[in-house]
Design an enzyme around this catalytic site. Structure first.
Site, short mmCIF file in Angstrom:
data_model
loop_
_atom_site.label_atom_id
_atom_site.label_comp_id
_atom_site.label_asym_id
_atom_site.label_seq_id
_atom_site.Cartn_x
_atom_site.Cartn_y
_atom_site.Cartn_z
N THR A 30 -22.95 15.27 74.30
CA THR A 30 -21.87 15.55 73.34
C THR A 30 -21.40 16.99 73.49
O THR A 30 -22.22 17.89 73.73
CB THR A 30 -22.41 15.33 71.91
OG1 THR A 30 -22.87 13.99 71.79
CG2 THR A 30 -21.33 15.60 70.86
N SER A 32 -17.93 19.97 74.34
CA SER A 32 -16.76 20.23 75.19
C SER A 32 -17.10 20.17 76.68
O SER A 32 -16.26 19.78 77.50
CB SER A 32 -16.15 21.58 74.84
OG SER A 32 -17.11 22.61 74.94
N THR A 33 -18.33 20.56 77.06
CA THR A 33 -18.71 20.49 78.47
C THR A 33 -18.82 19.03 78.91
O THR A 33 -18.35 18.65 79.99
CB THR A 33 -20.04 21.24 78.71
OG1 THR A 33 -20.02 22.46 77.97
CG2 THR A 33 -20.24 21.56 80.17
N GLY A 86 -24.70 19.04 77.64
CA GLY A 86 -24.57 20.49 77.56
C GLY A 86 -25.69 21.09 76.73
O GLY A 86 -26.67 20.42 76.40
N ASP A 88 -26.47 24.78 73.87
CA ASP A 88 -25.97 26.00 73.23
C ASP A 88 -26.63 27.25 73.80
O ASP A 88 -26.02 28.32 73.82
CB ASP A 88 -26.20 25.90 71.72
CG ASP A 88 -25.45 24.72 71.13
OD1 ASP A 88 -24.22 24.71 71.23
OD2 ASP A 88 -26.11 23.80 70.62
N LYS A 98 -30.06 22.99 71.38
CA LYS A 98 -28.93 22.08 71.31
C LYS A 98 -28.67 21.71 69.85
O LYS A 98 -29.48 21.97 68.99
CB LYS A 98 -29.23 20.80 72.11
CG LYS A 98 -29.29 21.06 73.61
CD LYS A 98 -29.51 19.78 74.41
CE LYS A 98 -28.63 18.65 74.00
NZ LYS A 98 -27.19 18.99 73.94
N GLY A 99 -27.50 21.10 69.62
CA GLY A 99 -27.20 20.63 68.28
C GLY A 99 -26.08 21.39 67.60
O GLY A 99 -25.76 21.12 66.44
N GLU A 107 -29.24 13.03 70.89
CA GLU A 107 -29.38 13.70 72.19
C GLU A 107 -30.85 13.72 72.60
O GLU A 107 -31.19 13.51 73.77
CB GLU A 107 -28.82 15.12 72.11
CG GLU A 107 -27.31 15.13 71.95
CD GLU A 107 -26.72 16.50 71.68
OE1 GLU A 107 -25.50 16.64 71.84
OE2 GLU A 107 -27.46 17.42 71.30
C1 5RP Z 1 -24.02 19.02 70.65
C2 5RP Z 1 -24.69 19.88 71.66
C3 5RP Z 1 -23.85 20.43 72.74
O1 5RP Z 1 -24.41 20.13 73.97
C4 5RP Z 1 -23.77 21.93 72.59
O2 5RP Z 1 -23.32 22.24 71.28
C5 5RP Z 1 -22.84 22.55 73.63
O3 5RP Z 1 -21.53 22.25 73.33
P1 5RP Z 1 -20.31 22.70 74.22
O4 5RP Z 1 -20.44 21.95 75.52
O5 5RP Z 1 -19.10 22.32 73.43
O6 5RP Z 1 -20.39 24.20 74.43
O7 5RP Z 1 -25.86 20.12 71.64
O8 5RP Z 1 -24.90 18.65 69.63
#
Ligand code: 5RP
Length: 221
Positions: A30, A32-33, A86, A88, A98-99, A107
């Site tokens: 989940t 944007s990546t 992806g 954080d 993550k999260g 996830e």
């Molecule tokens: C969602 C996640 C995402 O992998 C994390 O927030 C990274 O997000 P993005 O790819 O938008 O930077 O853990 O629960």
């Protein structure tokens, strides 16, 4: 709002295509990546070569459905060959926070069921020590205040992510100010608090491969 890291996220997502195999069932994370990955699945024709996908969120499920990918129920499968998601924050030891998008519990489930977890990040997410990004903890709503007190006792400053209900009907506490020197021990400690559904530390089951997108290309860790 434009994301200056998006080109690096897209580079990491493109590198993940090399891990796909024809007729594979893919676990899809989940954020944007991962959204960049789903776009590439379509534009590069890889979507139609998948047998299907297991999504870690309703948001990703909707995108996969639009991409023409069959959505599968994890309960109907023996497991998954590959999960791509992806993060954080990530260390070079491939431990993750993550999260940020609130999908941490699903996830974690999909990552646990996968033989291989390929994590795709932009280089700004790479850290020496986890914890600058607030650690998400999904909680059963009635336990929120109790869990917050226990997280405070562990040295953190939990903040309720108001207005957010997870896909599982729960709430999220974002824990600021944790110095995460032993991520596996902290993951175990938080998991043991009554009312915690899951914690966004991926340390006991880290990523197997980290693809880090940067201006000069993609580093594989
Ligand atoms: C969602 C996640 C995402 O992998 C994390 O927030 C990274 O997000 P993005 O790819 O938008 O930077 O853990 O629960």
């Amino acid at each position: 709002m434009s994301d200056p890291a998006l080109p690096n996220k897209q580079r990491a997502a493109r590198a993940a295509l090399a891990w796909l195999r024809d007729d594979m069932i893919l676990g899809v994370g989940t954020g944007s990546t991962v959204n960049a990955l789903i776009e590439l699945l379509v534009s590069e024709g890889a979507a139609r070569r998948l047998r299907g996908a297991v999504a870690s969120s309703e948001a990703s499920a909707a995108r996969l459905r639009d991409a023409g990918v069959a959505l599968l129920d994890l309960n109907e499968l023996d497991g998954l060959a590959l999960y791509v998601d992806g993060a954080d924050e990530a260390t070079r030891g491939r431990q993750l926070i993550k999260g940020g998008g609130g999908a941490l519990t699903r996830e974690k489930i999909v990552a646990a069921a996968a033989q291989r977890f390929v994590c795709i990040i932009d280089e700004g997410k790479l850290v020496d020590q986890l914890g600058r990004f607030p650690l998400p903890v999904e909680v059963i709503p009635m336990a929120r205040a109790y869990v917050a007190r226990r997280l405070t006792a562990l040295g953190g400053h939990p903040v309720w992510r108001t207005g957010v209900t997870t896909d599982n009907g729960n709430q999220i506490l974002d824990v600021h100010g944790l110095a995460i020197t032993d991520a596996v021990s902290l993951e175990t400690a938080v998991n043991q608090i009554a009312g915690v559904v899951s914690v966004g530390l991926f340390a006991a089951r880290p990523a197997d491969v980290l693809l880090v997108g940067g201006a000069r290309g993609v580093e594989t860790i």
